[in-house]
Write an enzyme that holds these catalytic residues in place. Structure first.
Site, PDB file in Angstrom:
ATOM      1  N   HIS D  17       4.246  -5.735   6.115  1.00  0.00           N
ATOM      2  CA  HIS D  17       5.685  -5.479   6.248  1.00  0.00           C
ATOM      3  C   HIS D  17       6.311  -5.980   7.539  1.00  0.00           C
ATOM      4  O   HIS D  17       7.454  -5.650   7.826  1.00  0.00           O
ATOM      5  CB  HIS D  17       5.999  -3.982   6.100  1.00  0.00           C
ATOM      6  CG  HIS D  17       5.607  -3.454   4.769  1.00  0.00           C
ATOM      7  ND1 HIS D  17       6.446  -3.437   3.687  1.00  0.00           N
ATOM      8  CD2 HIS D  17       4.430  -2.953   4.334  1.00  0.00           C
ATOM      9  CE1 HIS D  17       5.820  -2.925   2.659  1.00  0.00           C
ATOM     10  NE2 HIS D  17       4.589  -2.625   3.015  1.00  0.00           N
ATOM     11  N   HIS D  98      -7.182   5.799   3.041  1.00  0.00           N
ATOM     12  CA  HIS D  98      -6.417   4.757   3.714  1.00  0.00           C
ATOM     13  C   HIS D  98      -6.553   4.965   5.217  1.00  0.00           C
ATOM     14  O   HIS D  98      -7.156   5.926   5.668  1.00  0.00           O
ATOM     15  CB  HIS D  98      -4.931   4.855   3.332  1.00  0.00           C
ATOM     16  CG  HIS D  98      -4.571   3.963   2.204  1.00  0.00           C
ATOM     17  ND1 HIS D  98      -4.249   2.651   2.363  1.00  0.00           N
ATOM     18  CD2 HIS D  98      -4.499   4.213   0.889  1.00  0.00           C
ATOM     19  CE1 HIS D  98      -3.975   2.108   1.185  1.00  0.00           C
ATOM     20  NE2 HIS D  98      -4.125   3.042   0.262  1.00  0.00           N
ATOM     21  N   ASP D 331      -3.270  -3.548  -7.229  1.00  0.00           N
ATOM     22  CA  ASP D 331      -4.426  -4.337  -7.626  1.00  0.00           C
ATOM     23  C   ASP D 331      -5.631  -3.407  -7.817  1.00  0.00           C
ATOM     24  O   ASP D 331      -6.082  -2.787  -6.857  1.00  0.00           O
ATOM     25  CB  ASP D 331      -4.706  -5.345  -6.502  1.00  0.00           C
ATOM     26  CG  ASP D 331      -5.450  -6.549  -6.994  1.00  0.00           C
ATOM     27  OD1 ASP D 331      -6.071  -6.477  -8.072  1.00  0.00           O
ATOM     28  OD2 ASP D 331      -5.431  -7.571  -6.289  1.00  0.00           O
TER      29      ASP D 331
END
Lengths: 383, 383, 383, 383
Positions: D17, D98, D331
């Site tokens: 980003h 994460h 994905d």
């Protein structure tokens, strides 16, 4: 290597005449962040060379709200002046005291753009990185880094010759004051003489060197590694990596070698806040390679620019002797523009050493006190 | 860090008053090997301080037949003079211009042995490592590194002041000649004056500084990295890491900043072997951070020793002002003994840079020539 | 290079059959010091190989009162078993799956003592350095590092196959428990089977490999660098530098690649102290290259020792095919002795990363809060 | 650090980003130069993620005629998909497995863009740098680096299980063959099963991991450093720095630990060219940390992606337990796209090690032979 620093690390790319120059700055400290704007960086880029080094891509200005995140920062300055190579003569001649010949010897390729990586353009990345480091140093420690021109040719700033007036100058000098005169010498009469000296060089199609002196105020004590990476060794390394530098001295420098120890020793005194300071500061803020909290000051010698607008008798690459013709106008004296580069490299060294000492101190501070410590090793209490 | 170098790497440990000092030397080149004996190393250790730094453990002398293998070499010198700490007064006072105070600030521990790592004893490991590097440099390139004392106090070697006589001195000076006089100044009249100056300092219970000049002959061109690790930046880093150094200059140094470019530029000439050399050598053997094959010469300033045998008015650790009493006899001038240390650090820098350039050249030499290379980039043929 | 680590740095020298092996340990944190005795180090050296690696020179034991000073520590272990080389046959044959051939290719010299630097003897320096690092980790953070043998040949510790029993084992295992059985497998029945497997290899003049699993408990969150120096990348580097290793996995490792994300994700839970933990720990204590405060566990594969006591059909250095005769007795399985080496390398990695994160955190903590920080970037309060 | 490599060095910046990602590549070898075009780099960028990572600034394409100069190369890929942050829920929840939580712990700042530097976007810089390295390796040594998907979930490429068929596959596999199927598994039947497995994960709003195997052919012998920087240790470091990796093995890996030494040892044979090769290659091309000239092959485990499109029970940053809602499509399996990243990191490691060995060999080759060398140390002649 194209990287400087152990923890705070700057990697640059780019040379003269290529599309862009830039840098990646790693390990910028951040917590709830440090507000960093393109303007923080642009100020110093403009002092380096007005109008020719606009920062176009401060990586993450918009999406990251101008806040540093502790992650690497990419910096890019496009080259507006990317002219094609048109000097056929320099295809035959290595320019005297330029890097043309040594680069060919190193890389086996003739960089048509001249000095290649040793070009002054490469310093754009350093100045930008230094401005980032400085933002942290100023915000957290109030560290002030001010460099100024202390000589042009044989014209020297008088204060340098007298320790007391030097100390006073170093304690108070500001960038605003430095910038009052285009030569960036903070003594108006001397500055005028310097200007005359530069004009004389220009009129003679010649060039002239000079020195830059720099002070770093408010650096905490304890920075620097005791053996190979002494504070002054890192600082000297940084300064001698700036193009055209030939000399570096810290504190009393070469002159101090002539002063007897009894006079040169910096006796300790109690500061108002109870900490120890020194009466004199011949050491230039470092002892045994480690900062002592006093002002750090040092001086750098820049040789006369090798590019001159007059004919030179010299040899071609193939050994043929001949005359290298006079070329277009060039800057006869670079020291005024070297000022922000010196400040940038100083900021990078200080922040890198601060981070290292932060690691040592934080890790050591977690150790419990040892009861059996012999009295001679105990840290004395302040009065 | 306690490691110097990128490929040829030296790591040292040890300080004053501890059981031993030593070093690990990594990446010493070897093929069918290089004969290396303890004697190769001992010669320079003895020049550093006769009889007090005997190498006791050249790691593998016997079983490996005195042949280097390319693997790391461990070096150890035991401390015979490991006296217990008996100076109660220095438990109260940080000695002026010593590292006592800054070490306490850095480590939070008072090293009872005084300057700790910044002690001159640490340099034993460097001298040994430098002797190893030098063996390779001499064997393969005939590189000669000779340092000498160029000033004590205000007494300067006259040759330094006149470029032609300096060039001649640098071209011919040998260690044998340097060692003819105990001051290690190669000009007998000046050497005598220096001796008198040192005696005067001694008689006054004082100390005096000086400078060491060093020349490196026969270094190939192409060494040094163009940006942060310029040859002179690495060299300056190495020299400024030697205890008591305050200044470094290469080639014309500070004085060169006063010489106009038209005179300072080193014009090229064809050497008898067809390669390019320079008429003058103001650059000191480096241009754009890269060696050009000419003699590399540089000068280092050592401050007057901080340890003096007279009373000093100064503050105690706790801020109380008082008088630090006179102490026993100390060396009033260290520059003669600094000579082999300067040579050692120079050898380490040259070998490290040689290895880096060897990597670049060897890798590049395997690339096939490019047919479409523009003429301006082609390396010119020698005549 | 012979140095490992960025801030906490270990440099080793020495190989098989040479006079001594040793290490220099740099950047050991110290404040009012950390008591470090030779015994702290000897314990792990003896677990590595009892009676054959006595530390003879803990640098500064006496004069420095057994207190670390933050300066480098020199370590030396003499080689008692420094026999002259007497195997004429290995002068002709490179031993299969040994480093004889590759070393010759690398260095161009045949190290008569066999594997040279890849010798297991070199690991003595690492074990000593690791013991020093561990002393800090245990004192300050209560960090516990316990490695154990998790397989020998096809005999696997059953707990490894079932996540819950594995978690329990990792949470409680101690070195005392590991050392109860000579194989260093903490499950007695399996340990017996492993012993039988090793005896079978020995009787067949053969060898057998195995795996070592290691857990590190109480490591703070936030260690590891996000890109190239992820915690697991540094850990893998360290482990794969141990002789005879061929494989490394962290957390769920290869097996985890078969588990769908919905099951493999480690959901967060609130710990009793208010901090966040994870319900499961498939990640093995790292996410995105950074520690999360959960137990770090990993497994290393050691190949079967290349030295076997049976004849081998193979080629000589010159290409002649022949039979390399059976040699004397050798250790048919090395994994039990690898346990302290794994622990040592783990300790070195953790301390190095701790120091780096200490630098980041300390530097960041001094920044003032930013008022204009967008809400999405604010660190959430704990409940 | 954001830099990988000792001589050939890659420094990256950028994360998800943000405006751009990029890299600086240092020490690319050059002589009369190596022709390098943007296309050389774009090929691998497109294999990484078609259409989303177009190289916009190959630094000096025009003025330098597409020829590398040995100086650093700057690379920049703009982010087209730089959407403002709009996920309010992830402001409350650290996503399980994460890096959200660990980054907050490390930097003290919530990077609103998610994983920040551990984002897959950062790998663009690596892929570009690897393509540059590969150009040299292919041009000079004919080195071929081919990675492929060897498992998805429990579906494994059959060849991996049988050494002879594996050897044959590794000897011949090409990128063209790998790219024939979108899963990048070079065995069509297995590739189809993998596709089904991925579709199953997708339909279940779940994800699945897998392994990538890579072979490097034609690497010269002698690469790798004997102790800490063994070839496989550097390779493991490189691979475990790729996001989502949990495991690395070289040669026989974990499975090899179960094979007795008598079978696992790679006996030597004379190759047609007179050099030594090995009959088998359980070692995977390295012995004692140094390459032996045989194919280097290794396998890397990638965990199942943490981002899944189903609800997860987990805790918020503040400890509140709750349900993290399902998110948009992601994905479900990343291993096919990891293939060029693995190849890139492999190329970087090989070139860096080649440069180091070039330095060693070039320096050693200049030493004169020693007459007194004992016979046991002499390099044997080839037949």
């Amino acid at each position: 290597m194209s990287t400087f620093g152990k923890l705070f690390r700057v990697t640059t790319y780019g040379e003269s005449h290529c599309a862009s120059v830039g840098a990646i700055v790693d390990w910028m400290p951040s917590s709830t962040g440090l507000e960093l704007t393109a303007q923080d960086i642009q100020v110093q880029l403009s002092r380096r060379r007005p109008g020719q080094s606009d920062l176009t891509t401060p990586r993450n200005e918009k999406d990251l709200h101008g806040v540093t995140l502790g992650t690497p920062i990419g910096l890019l300055v496009k080259n507006e002046d990317q002219r094609p190579h048109d000097y056929t003569e320099t295809d035959l001649y290595p320019r005297p005291s330029h890097a043309d010949y040594t680069y060919l010897e190193k890389y086996g390729v003739k960089a048509s753009s001249g000095g290649g990586r040793s070009s002054a353009r490469e310093t754009i990345g350093r100045v930008a990185a230094g401005a980032i480091a400085e933002k942290y140093l100023k915000t957290v420690y109030g560290i002030e880094i001010v460099a100024f021109v202390s000589s042009v040719g044989k014209i020297h700033l008088p204060a340098l010759l007298a320790p007391p007036s030097l100390a006073k100058l170093l304690a108070t000098i500001s960038r605003e004051e430095v910038d009052k005169h285009p030569t960036r010498c903070p003594h108006q009469t001397t500055a005028e003489k310097m200007t005359q000296r530069i004009i004389r060089a220009k009129d003679a199609s010649d060039s002239i060197g000079g020195t830059v002196t720099c002070v770093i105020r408010n650096v905490p004590s304890g920075l620097g590694e005791p053996v190979f990476d002494k504070f002054e060794a890192e600082l000297g390394h940084a300064m001698l990596s700036i193009p055209a530098t030939k000399a570096f001295e810290i504190g009393s420098g070469f002159r101090g070698t002539e002063v007897p120890g009894s006079k040169h020793n910096d006796a300790f005194v109690r500061r108002p806040d109870g900490s120890l300071g020194t009466k004199t500061n011949w050491s230039g803020g470092v002892q045994g390679g480690i900062t002592n909290g006093e002002d750090i000051y040092f001086r750098i010698g820049f040789k006369s620019p090798a590019t001159i607008s007059q004919q030179q008798e010299t040899a071609q690459y193939d050994g043929t002797s001949g005359t290298l013709a006079a070329r277009g106008r060039h800057d006869p004296c670079v020291v005024p523009r070297a000022v922000p580069i010196v400040e940038a490299m100083a900021a990078i060294v200080v922040l890198d050493q601060l981070l290292q000492q932060d690691a040592r101190k934080a890790a050591a501070s977690r150790l419990p006190p040892i009861k059996t410590l012999p009295p001679t090793m105990v840290m004395p209490k302040k009065l």
